[in-house]
Scaffold this motif. Structure first.
Motif, PDB file in Angstrom:
ATOM      1  N   MET A  98       0.788  -1.179   0.020  1.00 42.97           N
ATOM      2  CA  MET A  98      -0.146   0.090  -0.021  1.00 42.97           C
ATOM      3  C   MET A  98       0.713   1.216   0.091  1.00 42.97           C
ATOM      4  O   MET A  98       0.367   2.401  -0.298  1.00 42.97           O
ATOM      5  N   TYR A  99       2.027   1.152   0.435  1.00 42.51           N
ATOM      6  CA  TYR A  99       2.942   2.369   0.706  1.00 42.51           C
ATOM      7  C   TYR A  99       4.186   2.131   0.151  1.00 42.51           C
ATOM      8  O   TYR A  99       4.815   0.870   0.020  1.00 42.51           O
ATOM      9  N   SER A 100       4.829   3.143  -0.183  1.00 46.21           N
ATOM     10  CA  SER A 100       6.547   2.992  -0.354  1.00 46.21           C
ATOM     11  C   SER A 100       7.152   4.294   0.227  1.00 46.21           C
ATOM     12  O   SER A 100       6.348   5.413   0.427  1.00 46.21           O
ATOM     13  N   ALA A 101       8.309   4.182   0.411  1.00 49.07           N
ATOM     14  CA  ALA A 101       9.045   5.347   0.939  1.00 49.07           C
ATOM     15  C   ALA A 101       8.821   6.561   0.088  1.00 49.07           C
ATOM     16  O   ALA A 101       9.276   7.856   0.566  1.00 49.07           O
ATOM     17  N   GLU A 102       9.042   6.342  -1.170  1.00 51.62           N
ATOM     18  CA  GLU A 102       9.090   7.322  -2.234  1.00 51.62           C
ATOM     19  C   GLU A 102       7.708   7.795  -2.782  1.00 51.62           C
ATOM     20  O   GLU A 102       7.660   8.634  -3.697  1.00 51.62           O
ATOM     21  N   ASP A 103       6.545   7.462  -2.292  1.00 47.15           N
ATOM     22  CA  ASP A 103       5.220   7.536  -2.839  1.00 47.15           C
ATOM     23  C   ASP A 103       4.635   8.773  -2.520  1.00 47.15           C
ATOM     24  O   ASP A 103       3.495   9.411  -3.141  1.00 47.15           O
ATOM     25  N   GLY A 104       5.142   9.625  -1.631  1.00 50.99           N
ATOM     26  CA  GLY A 104       4.514  11.071  -1.308  1.00 50.99           C
ATOM     27  C   GLY A 104       3.230  10.919  -0.419  1.00 50.99           C
ATOM     28  O   GLY A 104       2.768  12.010  -0.188  1.00 50.99           O
ATOM     29  N   ASN A 105       2.891   9.778  -0.104  1.00 48.65           N
ATOM     30  CA  ASN A 105       1.735   9.657   0.591  1.00 48.65           C
ATOM     31  C   ASN A 105       2.109   9.113   2.154  1.00 48.65           C
ATOM     32  O   ASN A 105       1.639   9.492   3.161  1.00 48.65           O
ATOM     33  N   THR A 106       3.268   8.176   2.192  1.00 52.86           N
ATOM     34  CA  THR A 106       3.723   7.723   3.457  1.00 52.86           C
ATOM     35  C   THR A 106       4.348   8.785   4.350  1.00 52.86           C
ATOM     36  O   THR A 106       5.084   9.675   3.964  1.00 52.86           O
ATOM     37  N   GLN A 107       3.628   8.656   5.546  1.00 53.33           N
ATOM     38  CA  GLN A 107       4.028   9.721   6.670  1.00 53.33           C
ATOM     39  C   GLN A 107       4.217   9.096   7.659  1.00 53.33           C
ATOM     40  O   GLN A 107       3.659   8.051   8.354  1.00 53.33           O
ATOM     41  N   THR A 108       5.589   9.391   8.304  1.00 53.87           N
ATOM     42  CA  THR A 108       6.085   8.752   9.667  1.00 53.87           C
ATOM     43  C   THR A 108       5.933  10.200  10.438  1.00 53.87           C
ATOM     44  O   THR A 108       6.444  11.251  10.365  1.00 53.87           O
TER      45      THR A 108
END
Length: 130
Positions: A98-108
């Protein structure tokens, strides 16, 4: 902080509360990771929870495991660097669908000025600040 991390991992699912205007919002969460000696959670930037934290970063977490429960009050601080995102996704490989570190959506987000209290029916509450 390590004790809080271990407790939340045992919970499997914990509940994160935010404020939406004058309405509290609570939802299940499952991610928790230690990176650079900070406790992190993860979500998607497109989700309402992300917008709510952006408007008011004060959060509260609650979870239960082994007949004890935890409440964590904290300020959620976004860390938009790629390294904590990669670390989170390595800790939770199922999220990679569902996520990748580079997708612009993942938030930590890491927890700042946090106070955790562990409660039980048989012991005095234990307070941990980190």
């Amino acid at each position: 902080m390590e004790k809080i991390y271990e407790f939340l991992k045992k919970c499997d699912t914990y509940y994160l509360a935010t404020v939406d205007g004058d309405q509290p919002r609570v939802r299940p969460f499952g991610t928790v990771n230690i990176f650079e000696n900070k406790l992190y959670i993860q979500t998607g930037k497109v989700k309402n929870v992300s917008k709510q934290i952006g408007n008011n970063p004060k959060i509260e977490i609650c979870g239960m495991a082994d007949n004890k429960w935890i409440r964590v009050e904290a300020i959620a601080v976004e860390d938009d660097r790629i390294e904590p995102k990669r670390a989170m996704l390595e800790a939770y490989p199922t999220l990679k669908s569902m996520y990748s570190a580079e997708d612009g959506n993942t938030q930590t987000l890491y927890l700042k000025d946090a106070t955790a209290t562990i409660y039980s029916f048989t012991e005095e509450p234990q307070v941990i600040k980190f």
